[in-house]
Design an enzyme around this catalytic site. Structure first.
Site, PDB file in Angstrom:
ATOM      1  N   THR A 100     -42.703   1.459 -16.540  1.00 55.75           N
ATOM      2  CA  THR A 100     -41.424   1.494 -15.833  1.00 55.75           C
ATOM      3  C   THR A 100     -40.247   1.611 -16.794  1.00 55.75           C
ATOM      4  O   THR A 100     -39.126   1.868 -16.354  1.00 55.75           O
ATOM      5  CB  THR A 100     -41.234   0.220 -14.984  1.00 55.75           C
ATOM      6  OG1 THR A 100     -41.261  -0.923 -15.844  1.00 55.75           O
ATOM      7  CG2 THR A 100     -42.330   0.098 -13.938  1.00 55.75           C
ATOM      8  N   LYS A 101     -40.493   1.409 -18.103  1.00 54.69           N
ATOM      9  CA  LYS A 101     -39.433   1.488 -19.116  1.00 54.69           C
ATOM     10  C   LYS A 101     -39.959   2.258 -20.320  1.00 54.69           C
ATOM     11  O   LYS A 101     -41.171   2.401 -20.497  1.00 54.69           O
ATOM     12  CB  LYS A 101     -38.990   0.090 -19.542  1.00 54.69           C
ATOM     13  CG  LYS A 101     -38.325  -0.698 -18.426  1.00 54.69           C
ATOM     14  CD  LYS A 101     -37.873  -2.062 -18.904  1.00 54.69           C
ATOM     15  CE  LYS A 101     -37.199  -2.813 -17.767  1.00 54.69           C
ATOM     16  NZ  LYS A 101     -36.812  -4.174 -18.161  1.00 54.69           N
ATOM     17  N   ARG A 103     -48.378  -4.537 -29.456  1.00 55.02           N
ATOM     18  CA  ARG A 103     -48.264  -4.634 -30.909  1.00 55.02           C
ATOM     19  C   ARG A 103     -47.938  -3.275 -31.493  1.00 55.02           C
ATOM     20  O   ARG A 103     -48.037  -2.250 -30.818  1.00 55.02           O
ATOM     21  CB  ARG A 103     -49.546  -5.182 -31.526  1.00 55.02           C
ATOM     22  CG  ARG A 103     -50.752  -4.235 -31.409  1.00 55.02           C
ATOM     23  CD  ARG A 103     -51.945  -4.820 -32.133  1.00 55.02           C
ATOM     24  NE  ARG A 103     -53.125  -3.984 -32.083  1.00 55.02           N
ATOM     25  CZ  ARG A 103     -53.397  -2.995 -32.956  1.00 55.02           C
ATOM     26  NH1 ARG A 103     -52.553  -2.697 -33.918  1.00 55.02           N
ATOM     27  NH2 ARG A 103     -54.518  -2.299 -32.839  1.00 55.02           N
ATOM     28  N   ASN A 140     -58.180  14.387 -18.508  1.00 56.93           N
ATOM     29  CA  ASN A 140     -59.429  14.147 -17.809  1.00 56.93           C
ATOM     30  C   ASN A 140     -59.221  14.299 -16.297  1.00 56.93           C
ATOM     31  O   ASN A 140     -58.137  14.652 -15.836  1.00 56.93           O
ATOM     32  CB  ASN A 140     -59.954  12.753 -18.173  1.00 56.93           C
ATOM     33  CG  ASN A 140     -61.466  12.714 -18.278  1.00 56.93           C
ATOM     34  OD1 ASN A 140     -62.155  13.250 -17.408  1.00 56.93           O
ATOM     35  ND2 ASN A 140     -61.973  12.096 -19.326  1.00 56.93           N
ATOM     36  N   HIS A 148     -37.133   7.962  -4.534  1.00 55.86           N
ATOM     37  CA  HIS A 148     -36.484   7.921  -3.231  1.00 55.86           C
ATOM     38  C   HIS A 148     -35.481   6.772  -3.208  1.00 55.86           C
ATOM     39  O   HIS A 148     -35.733   5.717  -3.794  1.00 55.86           O
ATOM     40  CB  HIS A 148     -37.516   7.727  -2.121  1.00 55.86           C
ATOM     41  CG  HIS A 148     -38.568   8.784  -2.120  1.00 55.86           C
ATOM     42  ND1 HIS A 148     -38.413   9.982  -1.465  1.00 55.86           N
ATOM     43  CD2 HIS A 148     -39.786   8.832  -2.713  1.00 55.86           C
ATOM     44  CE1 HIS A 148     -39.496  10.720  -1.645  1.00 55.86           C
ATOM     45  NE2 HIS A 148     -40.341  10.045  -2.402  1.00 55.86           N
TER      46      HIS A 148
END
Length: 201
Positions: free
Chosen positions: A162-163, A180, A83, A113
């Site tokens: 982030t993981k 879930r 989108n 960075h």
């Protein structure tokens, strides 16, 4: 090893060396053409998209406006839809599977960075992002460098990933966490507790 090779290997590199600045300028020109095409001139827009992203397989559609750093580091599987306002900072590879849906205002970034300010003045690095098959990424999601999204996942709106996210899960939040698992029972519902009233879903 030149700086373009270093970039693609995930090593610290200088972003304006060895043709990288020129490659980004070329991508900006193509993004500008894509984003300023007449909405009815789908043929021209698709031509520019295929030139920008040569490693796209099968059918794909990206709603303008769209921005990326290079384009040639993006690999798109079949039946991809994004989108409005997708941003892909593809200093490293961004590998997207089949049947992926991306909501508006999503940012996929491989660019990073160094933490220390003296290193950060000069060098940057990049880490590959992978998105599996049959993934839905909601609106305003950020995928950070190095993350992997497993097959069949739903990433909730506004999440900051982030993981890595395992396959067959719903994950939400900042930072994004698994809420879930997705099961066969989910197939009966199209939204929350609303069941399908048709037979061909």
């Amino acid at each position: 090893m030149n700086h373009k090779e270093r970039m693609l290997k995930g090593l610290p590199y200088l972003s304006n060396e060895d043709g990288l600045f020129e490659d980004r300028q070329k991508a900006k020109v193509l993004c500008h053409k894509i984003n300023t095409c007449d909405p009815l001139d789908v043929e021209s827009r698709n031509k520019y998209l295929k030139e920008l992203i040569p490693d796209a397989k099968g059918s794909f559609y990206i709603e303008p406006p769209f921005r990326c750093d290079y384009g040639y580091n993006i690999c798109i599987g079949n039946n991809f839809y994004a989108n409005y306002n997708l941003i892909v900072l593809d200093c490293a590879r961004v590998i997207i599977g089949d049947n992926v849906l991306v909501g508006p205002n999503v940012c996929i970034t491989t660019a990073g960075h160094p933490i220390h300010h003296l290193s950060r003045r000069k060098y940057e690095y990049a880490d590959e992002v992978k998105i599996g098959n049959n993934v839905w990424i909601g609106a305003n999601v950020v995928l950070n460098p190095g993350v992997k999204i497993g097959d069949n996942c739903v990433i909730g709106s506004g999440s900051v990933v982030t993981k890595d996210i395992p396959s067959d899960t719903v994950a939400v939040g900042n930072p994004c966490k698994v809420l879930r698992e997705i099961t066969d029972d989910d197939r009966e519902y199209y939204y929350k507790d609303r069941k399908f009233d048709i037979e061909d879903y």
